[in-house]
Every structure is written in C-alpha cells, then in structure tokens.
Scaffold this active site. Structure first.
Site, PDB file in Angstrom:
ATOM      1  N   ASP A 350       3.551  -5.280   1.034  1.00 34.01           N
ATOM      2  CA  ASP A 350       2.610  -6.151   1.423  1.00 34.01           C
ATOM      3  C   ASP A 350       2.601  -7.099   2.901  1.00 34.01           C
ATOM      4  O   ASP A 350       3.409  -6.532   3.565  1.00 34.01           O
ATOM      5  CB  ASP A 350       2.775  -7.333   0.316  1.00 34.01           C
ATOM      6  N   ASP A 716      43.491  18.051  -1.366  1.00 36.18           N
ATOM      7  CA  ASP A 716      42.459  17.270  -2.040  1.00 36.18           C
ATOM      8  C   ASP A 716      42.821  15.762  -1.600  1.00 36.18           C
ATOM      9  O   ASP A 716      41.880  14.871  -1.454  1.00 36.18           O
ATOM     10  CB  ASP A 716      42.771  17.114  -3.660  1.00 36.18           C
TER      11      ASP A 716
END
Length: 878
Positions: A350, A716
């Site tokens: 807007d 990991d």
C-alpha cells in the site's frame, strides 16, 4: 486459519461431526433466544460484565484459545529430536551392530545419533523460546464493555457473557450473538469460501439456516468489513465453531512448498541409501566370501551415507533467521515464510505508511468554487467526530486540525442520531446530526470525490444551491485533480436536510444530496523510502503499489520515491477484465489505484498466475483478502486485527528497509540449506560409487566399519556451523525460489568428480605407494581414511561459493574453525589410535603426507575447474 477451507473440503463429514456434538443445536438455541432470556442465561446484559466477574469466569472456563497453547516442556522437544527418519535409521543400525557383537561400532553410531539429535534439540528449543518471547509482543485485542465502559482486552481474555463492540476491521474474538447492528457486514470466507460479505442483524433468525448462515450469529475468525454493532459472547475457545475445526486441523495439515521439498529430498535419500547398501552388501559378500563382515561394512556405509545433520541444518538456519529478524523488529508467525521471503520477486504494497510517513495532515478546506470555506471544515469535523468505531488517519487529521482551529466548540450544539458506517464498496460514511435547540436534522456524507458526486444532484455555490450539471462536475474534478497533482489526498463532502427516521435510514438515503466542498490532506514520503526501493530493485524485487487513493496522488508519491514506472491501472479497469485478460495486461503497470479489496486480491492472484512469487504488505481490513492469497503476507503490529491474523510476518516497524533485510535473510537461509543438501548428496553419491568400485577390485575392504563410523562422526561435527556461514553478496542479489529439481545433475556432476579422485587415490595407494598386499592393508585403509575425510571436509568450502574457495570467498570464522578441527582430527586420530588394534590404524610414513598434499591440491584445482564448467552450462551454482 488460512487452511480452513481446505479442511472443510477434505473432511466431508465435518458438518455431521458438528451435529453429533450438538453444535448446531447450541447455535439454534442462542440464535432463537429472546435477548432478555439470553441475558439471564449468561448473567450479563448490554452493559457487559464487571471486571471482577470477568476474571472469575476466565478462571472457571479457561482462556479463549482454540488449541492447547500451554508452554511446551523441554523434554517434548528432546523426544521430538529423536523422531526423525535419519536419526531412526542410525538408532536401528546401532541396535543391529550391538547384537552382532560390535559394541564399539554400536557406540559410535549411537554417539552420532545423539550428537545430531542434541544439536537439533538445542536449536528447536532455543527457537521456541525466542518465538514465545516474540508472541508475547503481539496480541490481537478487542473492545469489550467492562464496568459499563469500553475497554481494550486481549482476545484470549474474552469470556462468556462479555459484550464486544464491533467496528470496521474488528476481528470476531469468539462466537457471538448479535444484540445490535447497524449495516453490519462480516467476511466469512474463512468458513464458506465465498468472498461476498454477509450482513448480520439482531433480528429473529431463519431456523432453516445452519450455524454459519444464521443472521444473528457471528463466528470466531470472521471479521467486520463494514458497519458497527454489539455482540454477546456465547461460546469461547475450543467450544467455538473454529475451535472444533482447529481440532480437526491437527489431523489435516497442509504442507508448504518448503516442507514438500525437504520431504522429497529425504525420501530420495532414504531410497538411494537402501539401494546402495544392498549393492555393497551383496558385492562384498560375493567377492570376499565373508557375509558377516560384508553386512557390518554395509551398515557402516549406510551410516556414512545418512545425512544426520539435515534436520539440524534446516532447523538451525530457520531459527537463526528468526532470531536475526527479531533483532530487526520482525515477528515470524510461520517459520517457513522466512525462506519464502527470499523467493519474492514482486512486492505489492500500500502507499500510506509504507511509502509515506503515515502522518496525514489537513492542508486545505475548499468549497465547490475552490475557495477556502470554514463551513466545509465544520461539516468534515462533525462527520469525523460522530463516526463510531476506530478513527482512521483521515478522521484523526480532521479532528486534530479542527481542535486547533476551535471547530470542536461547535460540536456541543449537535447530537448524533444515526449513522451509515464506512465500507469499501461505497467508499462513503454518513452521519445524521440533530441541532440541540432547533431540533432540525442534517445528513453529512464524507468520502471519495467520485462517490460523493454520484449521490449529489446540487451544489452549494457561494451560498446558493444550484444544479450539479456535468459541466459543474468537470470543474469540481479539475479542482480535485489540481490538489492531487500537488500530492494531496482529497475527500469530498455533501449534505441534505431530509431525514426519513432512525428505523428506516439506509444507504438509499445517500441520494439527491448537495455537494459542499473538499478537504485536502498531505502525507509526505518517508526520507529513507527512496533508498529502500532502490535496494529492492537491486535485489531483483519489483515494487507494485496497490492503493485506494486517486491515481494522480499515487503517481506523484511514486515518482518522488524513485519508482521505475508510474504507469497506472484503475480499479474500474481491473473490474472489467477477466482473470486471463488481467494476467496478460498486468505486467506493464506499477501502480494500481482506486482499488476495492477484492480487486487488490485479483491483482495479487494475477501476478501469481504469471509465475511470480508475491509478497503483499498491508495493514487494513481491506488488505486481508490479499494477505491471505499472497505467497508471503506481511503486516505491522499496529495493523487491524484482521490483517495481522492473515499475515505470515509482522513488522514492529512499518518500513521497506526492514523488509529488504528480511528478503536478504531469506536468501541466506536458502543458500545455507542448499549448501548442505548439495554437499551431502554429492559426497554421499561419490563415496558410495567409490565404495562399490573398491568392493569389486580390492581384495580387502577400503576401510573397516569402525573407521567409516569415526570418519562420519568427525565429518558431521565439522558441519554444525553451516547455519552461521556467510553467503556471497552476488548470491542474494536475485530471488531464490525453493526448487530441488537441480539437485540431480549437481549430484551426478560433483559426485562423479569426487569418485574419480577416490579411484585415483586407490590407484596411487596401491601402485605408487605400494599398499597392495595383506601386510599393507592397514596402510591403505588409514591412507584413504585421511584423504577421504579431508577431501570431504574441503568440499564444504568449494561448494559453498561459486567463487574460488578461500581466495575470493571465505567461510564464516565458525565454519572455518569446525572444518579446521576436522582436518586436524583426520591427521591426529590415526596417530592417537594406531596402538589400539580394534581401530586398524597405522602411523603413516612421510612420503604419504607428500602424496596427500599433492592429491588434495589436484583435487582442489579439479573441483574449481568442474565448478566453472558446471556454472557455464547450468547458469547457476547453489
């Protein structure tokens, strides 16, 4: 709540379930009851509850929540961390290894699972705590009558018997019986799927209608589109219509594209792991005639291929994004919306408060001749003063100006006796005032100039009432256009003295009025918005302005803030086009003016139909339909309750600069998740192919199971810092849509490249270094352990950027630290464990380290060359 229509479609027996629980009977009872009987039953009245009584009822009936929102204990998150496909695979493999008398291998696999699950637990629980703190900053509030006066309370503190005041933009906070209404229209599309507003009255009901259709029942989750009224709370929380739907929603949840993409990758990996593990098992069993050892080796390969860090990486990056946005005064209601922000290529917004400072001030008050006229200001002040409900920016500007110029003193002479509230179809609001001494009535209507001219047939020309001819209308519009060209928003006024009476007054009476003049307002552009729009353009996001304001005003402001185009399409044009025609024409326009709420929604849907990812930023009730259908709905904390409920992201500061930061963060999140996925896929594919080759041609295993498990544990751990990694500035310059289609060719290209170097390593270890007999088996295995772990770790740095790793682009210091530790561990672990026979490591000679340095250097150069060829072919990297 956006999924309710989907739930209703999915659950064909939903209404039957309601009937079984006698919900329909409850609504029929409350609908048919006389107000006096209802007040007696609920021990309340039109004046509402006493604060003390409301507190007692809240304790008795509980908070007004449709789902259980008690604090989730930490152990629930801990349990959830272990309920993941990859963690379960690791746990199963650990159990199998234990029963096969491999306690050490089982322990390492279990350690892998625990580390991965623990990291996910800390990430998820930390993210939850952050989310709870953010939610505490945002509440939907409603006006209720307590102690015979209106007070604002949080929606969860609504209780039975409360009387709720309803105005434009109000969110229906519980199931209500309407006890008073003035042109009260609700949006119920959340339940019915129909966009047309439904009128609610306090009249006798039609008992043939169901609970959603009852004229005097308003359901929680609806919203007020126009009008005003009063409603008494008859059902709260889980007992509401919405509460029962929310219960079913726990069983039927619609996944986002982000969730679907993650699930697709997970499913593909699990199938791939199963296929490779079976091949490894049978090939090693057949070639080496040792089925138990082949089985143990295949388990180790399965562990090595399982990307146990995937849940942690995904949750970690999203949690980091949420925390980052929290620091930027942004509340994330839907976590996956962070990534969707990065995919936006069109932002619809807007004008007021986003491009402008949201501080409208009254500048001029002119009569039909274009001259300053205090009487016009008086009309405007009376209309704004007596309009019920929350005052909008226009009303507040008029009241402020009027008080400064002592117009407020005149209000004492009038009493408001009737009203037709504002709605977005009429774009007008009318009040009826009565003079306290003369007892005459006057209707004063305020609204958009085009709408006022529609209902006016005469005009006040310097004190004389004359016909409003077409020529006069053109002169009036010329004055309005002149004000618009100066950047002013124009509101017109009309009046009439004929009043039909309080029980008969309606929209039809807004006719044959006298046009009296205009008031003009100015809301200057924000000082920083030009830079923000330039930044969005630079980020590949096209900005579109959707406004109900006049086209000239919108063009004036948009030109000032540096928008590339000021081509404008009017709401009337949108209305005349079919969806197909609109989608075809829409790309040429940057401004859409004089739009009604559903026209805004059609514009958003048209852009989505053309393949764009659309963000919509709005804060009014008229923005709610568009917020719901956009890919990302963005609102602000000061927005209407309806807008906040429909949004995915809430900004605590209405700023395009803040939104730009969110878009870049979404792209960073996408980049870091894709880094891990592409790294895991290419690494797993390469290693599995290498293991297959080694299984066929080597007389012994290329690594024993325990070595593979240790390697995977270190690898990991090296990846836990990926969520904090940097992303190249070039990467975040363009929108990033969530797409896993390119993972296949990336996996093939990089996986095969990795496998080629593994095979070269095998060749060199066997022929060049002479590790080619039973006596040298441990040297071969230790050599591949070190080379494989270091090359796997380095691939993180090569894949994370399209530039030359380490030279043109460096990782975050935390990722450099974890990967550096992994490389050091690759060298030290064999040295520290070589004296323990179970690990089968040996101390490597000096010539091996020279070979290792050379092969890694060749590997780095080759990866960079392959990367350049890949980018040239596919025009992208991550």
């Amino acid at each position: 709540m956006a999924d309710i229509k989907h739930l209703i479609r999915e659950k064909a027996n939903l209404q039957e379930a309601y009937r079984n629980e006698d919900l329909e009977g409850k609504y029929k009872h409350f609908s048919a009851a006389e107000l006096s009987d209802l007040y007696q039953e609920l021990q309340s009245g039109e004046k509402g509850l006493a604060t003390v009584e409301a507190g007692a009822r809240l304790t008795k009936y509980g908070r007004n929540l449709t789902t259980d929102e008690a604090d989730i204990p930490w152990y629930r998150f801990l349990a959830k961390s272990f309920i993941d496909e990859f963690i379960i695979v690791l746990l199963v493999l650990a159990v199998v290894s234990f029963f096969l008398q491999d306690a050490l291998g089982a322990g390492i696999i279990l350690l892998l699972a625990i580390i991965s699950a623990s990291i996910r637990f800390f990430q998820d629980y930390s993210s939850y705590q952050t989310s709870q703190k953010l939610k505490a900053m945002m509440h939907i509030s409603v006006m209720v009558r307590r102690d015979e006066k209106p007070v604002k309370v949080n929606i969860e503190d609504i209780t039975l018997g409360d009387v709720v005041e309803l105005n434009v933009g109000s969110f229906i906070p519980a199931d209500l019986r309407i006890i008073a209404a003035t042109n009260l229209f609700l949006a119920q599309s959340v339940f019915t799927g129909e966009a047309v507003p439904v009128e609610k009255r306090s009249l006798e009901p039609d008992e043939s209608k169901n609970s959603v259709e009852l004229d005097n029942i308003a359901l929680m989750g609806s919203s007020v589109i126009s009008g005003s009224g009063l409603g008494m709370v008859v059902l709260v929380g889980k007992n509401t219509y919405l509460g029962h739907i929310s219960h079913i929603a726990e069983e039927v949840k619609t996944k986002t594209n982000f969730d679907v993409g993650i699930d697709r990758v997970t499913s593909t990996l699990l199938k791939y792991i199963a296929a490779i593990v079976l091949l490894v098992f049978f090939i090693n069993g057949i070639v080496k005639k040792d089925w138990l050892n082949a089985f143990m080796f295949s388990i180790s390969v399965a562990v090595g291929m399982t990307p146990g860090m995937l849940p942690m990486i995904v949750n970690g990056t999203l949690a980091k994004g949420a925390k980052f946005l929290a620091q930027k005064k942004t509340i994330v209601k839907n976590m996956s919306a962070i990534q969707n922000l990065g995919a936006i290529d069109i932002l619809c917004t807007d004008k007021t408060g986003t491009l402008t400072v949201d501080n409208i001030s009254l500048q001029v008050y002119l009569n039909a001749s274009g001259n300053e006229d205090k009487e016009v200001l008086e009309y405007a002040y009376l209309n704004s003063y007596f309009t019920t409900g929350s005052k909008n920016l226009i009303d507040r500007a008029i009241l402020s100006f009027g008080e400064t110029h002592h117009i407020s003193d005149d209000v004492k002479e009038y009493t408001c006796v009737d009203e037709i509230p504002f709605d977005y179809d009429r774009k007008r609001v009318s009040i009826v005032v009565q003079h306290n001494t003369e007892k005459n009535h006057r209707i004063i209507t305020k609204g958009a100039i085009e709408e006022i001219l529609k209902v006016a047939t005469t005009m006040d020309m310097d004190g004389k009432i004359v016909p409003l001819s077409d020529e006069a209308k053109e002169k009036v519009m010329a004055i309005s256009d002149r004000l618009n060209e100066q950047g002013m928003h124009v509101v017109a006024l009309a009046e009439k003295t004929e009043y039909i009476g309080i029980d008969a007054f309606s929209v039809k009476d807004e006719s044959e009025m006298t046009f009296v003049g205009f008031v003009g307002f100015f809301d200057p552009p924000k000082p920083d918005v030009k830079d923000a729009i330039e930044g969005l353009y630079a980020a590949g996001v096209d900005v579109k302005v959707l406004t109900g304001d006049a086209p000239i005003v919108a063009q004036h402001i948009c030109a000032q803030v540096g928008m590339k185009s000021t081509a404008v399409m009017l709401g009337t044009t949108v209305e005349q086009m079919s969806d197909e025609e609109l989608a075809k024409e829409i790309e040429e326009y940057a401004i859409f003016a004089r739009l009604a709420p559903l026209q805004k929604q059609r514009v958003v849907l048209a852009f989505r139909k053309n393949g764009h990812v659309v963000g919509y930023m709005g804060d009014g009730v008229n923005d709610a339909p568009s917020l719901r259908v956009a890919d990302v709905g963005i609102s602000v904390d000061s927005a209407t309750d309806v807008a906040k409920e429909a949004s995915d992201i809430i900004l605590l500061e209405k700023s395009l600069s803040v939104l730009k930061d969110g878009i870049y963060e979404g792209r960073r999140i996408y980049g870091n998740i894709m880094k891990y996925m592409k790294m895991a896929l290419s690494s797993n594919f390469g290693n599995s192919f290498s293991v297959l080759v080694a299984s066929i041609f080597l007389p012994f295993l290329p690594m024993i199971p325990i070595q593979i498990l240790i390697q995977n544990l270190i690898y990991d751990i090296s990846q836990i810092a990926i969520p904090w990694d940097n992303v190249d500035p070039e990467f975040i310059e363009k929108p990033k849509k969530w797409d896993t289609k390119g993972l296949g060719h990336f996996m093939n290209t990089m996986g095969i490249t990795s496998s080629v170097f593994d095979v070269v390593t095998f060749y060199c270890l066997w022929y060049l270094l002479g590790y080619n007999g039973a006596a040298k088996e441990a040297f071969f295995q230790t050599g591949w352990f070190m080379e494989g772990l270091i090359s796997q770790t380095l691939i993180v740095h090569f894949i994370r950027t399209s530039k030359i790793a380490f030279i043109q682009s460096r990782a975050d210091s935390r990722l450099l630290l974890t990967t550096g530790i992994a490389i050091v561990a690759a060298i030290l672990v064999p040295v520290l464990l070589h004296s323990i026979a179970a690990f089968h490591f040996v101390a490597m000679p000096k010539e091996y380290f020279l070979f290792l340095l050379g092969i890694l250097l060749m590997y780095a150069i080759s990866i960079e060359l392959v990367k350049k060829v890949y980018i040239r072919k596919y025009k992208e990297w991550l």
